[in-house]
Design a protein around this motif. Structure first.
Motif, PDB file in Angstrom:
ATOM      1  N   ALA A 158     -13.103   8.744  -3.601  1.00 42.00           N
ATOM      2  CA  ALA A 158     -11.991   9.682  -3.440  1.00 42.00           C
ATOM      3  C   ALA A 158     -10.657   8.942  -3.476  1.00 42.00           C
ATOM      4  CB  ALA A 158     -12.138  10.442  -2.122  1.00 42.00           C
ATOM      5  N   GLY A 159      -9.586   9.738  -3.515  1.00 46.93           N
ATOM      6  CA  GLY A 159      -8.254   9.164  -3.455  1.00 46.93           C
ATOM      7  C   GLY A 159      -7.893   8.773  -2.038  1.00 46.93           C
ATOM      8  N   LEU A 160      -6.604   8.537  -1.821  1.00 46.55           N
ATOM      9  CA  LEU A 160      -6.143   8.081  -0.518  1.00 46.55           C
ATOM     10  C   LEU A 160      -5.505   9.227   0.257  1.00 46.55           C
ATOM     11  CD1 LEU A 160      -6.443   5.362  -2.066  1.00 46.55           C
ATOM     12  CD2 LEU A 160      -4.567   4.528  -0.670  1.00 46.55           C
ATOM     13  N   TYR A 218      -3.476   4.492   5.297  1.00 46.85           N
ATOM     14  CA  TYR A 218      -4.201   5.441   4.468  1.00 46.85           C
ATOM     15  C   TYR A 218      -5.697   5.269   4.684  1.00 46.85           C
ATOM     16  CZ  TYR A 218      -0.136   6.826   1.683  1.00 46.85           C
ATOM     17  OH  TYR A 218       1.060   7.357   1.265  1.00 46.85           O
ATOM     18  N   GLN A 242      -9.478   6.002   2.761  1.00 45.25           N
ATOM     19  CA  GLN A 242     -10.138   6.319   1.502  1.00 45.25           C
ATOM     20  C   GLN A 242     -11.627   6.483   1.740  1.00 45.25           C
ATOM     21  OE1 GLN A 242     -10.256   3.344  -1.665  1.00 45.25           O
ATOM     22  NE2 GLN A 242     -10.076   4.958  -3.217  1.00 45.25           N
TER      23      GLN A 242
END
Lengths: 111, 117
Positions: free
Chosen positions: A41-43, A35, A37
């Motif tokens: 922010a989100g992933l 992932y 990031q």
């Protein structure tokens, strides 16, 4: 329990390749994930690899899996400044849907 | 597809008050949602797993009376931080899975930054 480790920092020059490494202790994860990031922010899922594979290529991304050594890596070819972010590997906890995240690698791309 | 939203994106509250964070799956039915907490420059720490229609399962060390989780529908889970204190200030991220795909992939929301003053 599962322990997933990554190196904390990586700095590369624009256009070079980046290799981000991840080691884990439990080999029961069916899928292993990478992932990205960005700040605040989100992933975002970048890619994943099935545990029966040892390599997966997806455009600029190459994932290598060495099950014997419990080592996962993500190679980013032709790294760009937009690739600067934190990268997390994740494995699934044995018998559950839960993710165990690595400690995260902060990639800095120098122009 | 597979979009997860969170609301609010940022919230500031006074110590002692409660704050609710919503997590929605916009284009799929999420049988399971997860709530994470992320400290600055740290990895994500799983707080709890939430299955639609049943009680959430909390990770060890997470106070269930302080972090109330409700998963009332297949598209909505809420996290309520009760009697918030400054040490609860953090970045909270939810994720959702429909558990129908082969990879058990989790789709992540954009996160909520909570600041308790």
């Amino acid at each position: 329990g599962e322990d997933v480790e990554q190196s904390l920092f990586l700095s590369v020059r624009e256009g070079d390749s980046s290799v981000i490494n991840c080691t884990y202790t439990d080999s029961s994860s069916t899928y292993l994930y990478w992932y990205k990031q960005e700040p605040g922010a989100g992933l975002q899922l970048l890619t994943y690899i099935f545990s029966n594979m040892d390599m997966k290529q997806d455009q600029r991304l190459t994932v290598l899996l060495n099950k014997k050594d419990k080592h996962l890596s993500l190679r980013i070819a032709d790294t760009q400044t937009g690739d600067s972010a934190i990268y997390f590997c994740a494995v699934t906890d044995s018998g559950t849907y839960k993710y165990i995240f690595g400690t995260g690698t902060r990639l800095k791309v120098l122009a | 597809g597979a979009v997860v939203s969170q609301h609010p994106s940022r919230v500031i509250c006074k110590s002692g008050t409660s704050v609710k964070i919503e997590c929605r799956s916009l284009d799929f039915q999420a049988t399971t949602m997860f709530w994470y907490r992320q400290f600055p420059k740290k990895s994500l720490m799983l707080m709890a797993t939430s299955n639609e229609g049943s009680k959430a399962t909390y990770e060890q060390g997470v106070e269930k009376d302080k972090f109330l989780i409700n998963h009332a529908s297949l598209t909505l889970s809420t996290l309520t931080v009760t009697s918030a204190h400054p040490e609860d200030s953090s970045f909270y991220i939810c994720s959702a899975t429909d558990r129908t795909g082969p990879t058990n992939e989790q789709y992540f929301g954009p996160g909520t930054r909570l600041t308790v003053t």
